[in-house]
Every structure is written in structure tokens, then in C-alpha cells.
Motif scaffolding. Structure first.
Motif, PDB file in Angstrom:
ATOM      1  N   ASP A 148       0.862  -1.169   0.000  1.00  0.00           N
ATOM      2  CA  ASP A 148       0.000   0.000   0.000  1.00  0.00           C
ATOM      3  C   ASP A 148       0.906   1.228   0.000  1.00  0.00           C
ATOM      4  N   ASP A 149       1.495   1.517  -1.161  1.00  0.00           N
ATOM      5  CA  ASP A 149       2.502   2.571  -1.271  1.00  0.00           C
ATOM      6  C   ASP A 149       1.975   3.843  -1.905  1.00  0.00           C
ATOM      7  N   ASP A 150       0.674   3.998  -2.014  1.00  0.00           N
ATOM      8  CA  ASP A 150       0.154   5.127  -2.765  1.00  0.00           C
ATOM      9  C   ASP A 150       0.189   6.439  -1.987  1.00  0.00           C
ATOM     10  N   GLY A 151       0.629   6.406  -0.748  1.00  0.00           N
ATOM     11  CA  GLY A 151       0.755   7.621   0.035  1.00  0.00           C
ATOM     12  C   GLY A 151      -0.568   8.105   0.604  1.00  0.00           C
ATOM     13  N   GLY A 152      -1.661   7.369   0.389  1.00  0.00           N
ATOM     14  CA  GLY A 152      -2.967   7.760   0.910  1.00  0.00           C
ATOM     15  C   GLY A 152      -3.042   7.532   2.408  1.00  0.00           C
ATOM     16  N   GLU A 153      -4.109   8.015   3.006  1.00  0.00           N
ATOM     17  CA  GLU A 153      -4.342   7.854   4.444  1.00  0.00           C
ATOM     18  C   GLU A 153      -4.486   6.374   4.790  1.00  0.00           C
ATOM     19  N   THR A 154      -3.727   5.920   5.778  1.00  0.00           N
ATOM     20  CA  THR A 154      -3.863   4.542   6.226  1.00  0.00           C
ATOM     21  C   THR A 154      -4.076   4.516   7.737  1.00  0.00           C
ATOM     22  N   VAL A 155      -4.667   3.420   8.191  1.00  0.00           N
ATOM     23  CA  VAL A 155      -4.913   3.207   9.609  1.00  0.00           C
ATOM     24  C   VAL A 155      -4.469   1.789   9.944  1.00  0.00           C
ATOM     25  N   SER A 156      -4.317   1.504  11.216  1.00  0.00           N
ATOM     26  CA  SER A 156      -3.920   0.159  11.623  1.00  0.00           C
ATOM     27  C   SER A 156      -4.996  -0.849  11.223  1.00  0.00           C
ATOM     28  N   ALA A 157      -4.579  -2.098  11.115  1.00  0.00           N
ATOM     29  CA  ALA A 157      -5.530  -3.166  10.790  1.00  0.00           C
ATOM     30  C   ALA A 157      -6.639  -3.216  11.835  1.00  0.00           C
ATOM     31  N   GLU A 158      -6.285  -3.036  13.101  1.00  0.00           N
ATOM     32  CA  GLU A 158      -7.265  -3.101  14.184  1.00  0.00           C
ATOM     33  C   GLU A 158      -8.298  -1.982  14.062  1.00  0.00           C
ATOM     34  N   THR A 159      -7.819  -0.759  13.795  1.00  0.00           N
ATOM     35  CA  THR A 159      -8.727   0.374  13.642  1.00  0.00           C
ATOM     36  C   THR A 159      -9.637   0.162  12.447  1.00  0.00           C
ATOM     37  N   TYR A 160      -9.047  -0.278  11.342  1.00  0.00           N
ATOM     38  CA  TYR A 160      -9.823  -0.482  10.118  1.00  0.00           C
ATOM     39  C   TYR A 160     -10.929  -1.507  10.327  1.00  0.00           C
ATOM     40  N   VAL A 161     -10.560  -2.648  10.858  1.00  0.00           N
ATOM     41  CA  VAL A 161     -11.526  -3.728  11.063  1.00  0.00           C
ATOM     42  C   VAL A 161     -12.625  -3.288  12.025  1.00  0.00           C
ATOM     43  N   GLY A 162     -12.262  -2.600  13.092  1.00  0.00           N
ATOM     44  CA  GLY A 162     -13.262  -2.120  14.043  1.00  0.00           C
ATOM     45  C   GLY A 162     -14.253  -1.171  13.394  1.00  0.00           C
ATOM     46  N   GLU A 163     -13.741  -0.254  12.575  1.00  0.00           N
ATOM     47  CA  GLU A 163     -14.621   0.699  11.892  1.00  0.00           C
ATOM     48  C   GLU A 163     -15.504   0.009  10.864  1.00  0.00           C
ATOM     49  N   VAL A 164     -14.940  -0.942  10.116  1.00  0.00           N
ATOM     50  CA  VAL A 164     -15.730  -1.663   9.113  1.00  0.00           C
ATOM     51  C   VAL A 164     -16.834  -2.457   9.809  1.00  0.00           C
ATOM     52  N   CYS A 165     -16.501  -3.174  10.845  1.00  0.00           N
ATOM     53  CA  CYS A 165     -17.509  -3.982  11.536  1.00  0.00           C
ATOM     54  C   CYS A 165     -18.589  -3.121  12.164  1.00  0.00           C
ATOM     55  N   THR A 166     -18.223  -1.981  12.724  1.00  0.00           N
ATOM     56  CA  THR A 166     -19.214  -1.073  13.301  1.00  0.00           C
ATOM     57  C   THR A 166     -20.159  -0.563  12.219  1.00  0.00           C
ATOM     58  N   ALA A 167     -19.592  -0.105  11.106  1.00  0.00           N
ATOM     59  CA  ALA A 167     -20.421   0.415  10.011  1.00  0.00           C
ATOM     60  C   ALA A 167     -21.332  -0.667   9.443  1.00  0.00           C
ATOM     61  N   MET A 168     -20.786  -1.861   9.266  1.00  0.00           N
ATOM     62  CA  MET A 168     -21.572  -2.943   8.701  1.00  0.00           C
ATOM     63  C   MET A 168     -22.652  -3.408   9.677  1.00  0.00           C
ATOM     64  N   SER A 169     -22.345  -3.419  10.964  1.00  0.00           N
ATOM     65  CA  SER A 169     -23.318  -3.819  11.974  1.00  0.00           C
ATOM     66  C   SER A 169     -24.515  -2.871  11.964  1.00  0.00           C
ATOM     67  N   GLU A 170     -24.239  -1.576  11.863  1.00  0.00           N
ATOM     68  CA  GLU A 170     -25.323  -0.593  11.810  1.00  0.00           C
ATOM     69  C   GLU A 170     -26.163  -0.800  10.549  1.00  0.00           C
ATOM     70  N   MET A 171     -25.509  -1.075   9.431  1.00  0.00           N
ATOM     71  CA  MET A 171     -26.210  -1.296   8.177  1.00  0.00           C
ATOM     72  C   MET A 171     -27.078  -2.552   8.263  1.00  0.00           C
TER      73      MET A 171
END
Length: 181
Positions: A23-46
Motif C-alpha cells: 500500500d505505497d500510494d501515500g494515501g491515508e492509512t490506519v492500523s488493521a485493528e482500527t480499520y476492522v473495528g470501523e468496518v464492523c461497526t459500520a456494517m453492523s449498523e447497516m
């Protein structure tokens, strides 16, 4: 209806996938833990919105065609909005800082964008559904459901084409937000 929930569950499963390349594109990145937590929260609400809407749709069988149309339109509008909220939240999180993180981010947000478009198209169809007779309503409602399910299956298949990512899989196993899914 179960096809929609199945799609959402498959989309959640996509958090454990990724494919080659750094993931070398220089874009905003977050830790795997943060990412997964946010994805699961968003998906749970959906998922909650979709499941609640499905319960309301169970009333269609006892409804007049006009009431059925209103229930269907309400469900599809709520579902499209919930998918948009999840997609936006996941996009705003940034890509996970893992190998193939950008591809994971793109796969999930693209799939959710496609799902949102599917619900929006179905909403447009539902708004114009015939209420002249019970038979006409049932036929057109079934066509809408079949179209949504077919699109959902195609979106699921596209998510399944992305490979597995061990870091995200481990993070998902540990994330409290993912335990409820």
C-alpha cells in the motif's frame, strides 16, 4: 430478503481479504485493528437497518397493494441510506496499513457502492409499482426482489475474488465490533 442479509454478511467477510502489492500510494492509512473495528461497526449498523426493514416487510402479505408499495419503498430507501452511510464511514476510515490494504478498501467500498445503486434502482422501480391489483403488485414486487437478489449475488462474487489477508483476519477475530456479526 435473506439474500440481502447474506450479501451484507459476505461484505463483512471482505474485511479479511486483500490481494498482492504494498500500500505505497501515500494515501491515508490506519492500523488493521482500527480499520476492522470501523468496518464492523459500520456494517453492523447497516445490517441492523436492513433486518429491521425486513421485519416491517413481513407485513406486506396482509397489506393492500398501496400499503405494500409504501412498505417496499420505505425499506428500499432506508436500505440505500444505510448502505451509503456504511460506505462513507469505511471510505472516511482510510485504507488498512497492510499488504494489499488499498485493494481491500477499494473492493469493500466499490461493493457497497454497487449495493447502494442496486437499492436505489429498486427504489425507483418500487415507486412506480402497479397497485391496480393484488396480482400486478405481487408480480412486480417479485421482479424487484429477484433483481435485487441477482445483483447482490454478483456483488458477493466480486468480493469473493479478492484473496485473504492474515493481518486483517487476526484483527477481525480480536475486534469487539466484529464479534456481533
Amino acid at each position: 430478503n435473506t439474500g440481502l442479509v447474506a450479501l451484507v454478511v459476505i461484505a463483512v467477510a471482505a474485511i479479511v481479504v486483500g490481494c498482492g502489492g504494498d500500500d505505497d500510494d501515500g494515501g491515508e492509512t490506519v492500523s488493521a485493528e482500527t480499520y476492522v473495528g470501523e468496518v464492523c461497526t459500520a456494517m453492523s449498523e447497516m445490517i441492523g437497518v436492513v433486518q429491521e426493514g425486513q421485519q416491517e416487510l413481513s407485513e406486506v402479505a396482509q397489506a393492500t397493494p398501496e400499503e405494500g408499495r409504501d412498505l417496499l419503498v420505505g425499506f428500499l430507501g432506508d436500505a440505500a441510506g444505510a448502505v451509503e452511510s456504511a460506505r462513507t464511514a469505511i471510505e472516511d476510515t482510510g485504507a488498512p496499513d497492510v499488504e494489499g490494504g488499498e485493494e481491500v478498501q477499494t473492493a469493500i467500498t466499490t461493493a457497497l457502492g454497487d449495493l447502494q445503486a442496486t437499492f436505489e434502482d429498486a427504489l425507483t422501480s418500487a415507486e412506480g409499482i402497479s397497485t391496480e391489483s393484488e396480482q400486478a403488485f405481487q408480480t412486480e414486487a417479485q421482479e424487484i426482489a429477484t433483481t435485487v437478489q441477482g445483483s447482490s449475488e454478483q456483488i458477493s462474487a466480486s468480493l469473493g475474488e479478492v484473496g485473504e489477508n492474515e493481518e486483517l483476519s487476526e484483527a477481525a477475530e480480536q475486534a469487539e465490533a466484529c464479534q456481533e456479526l
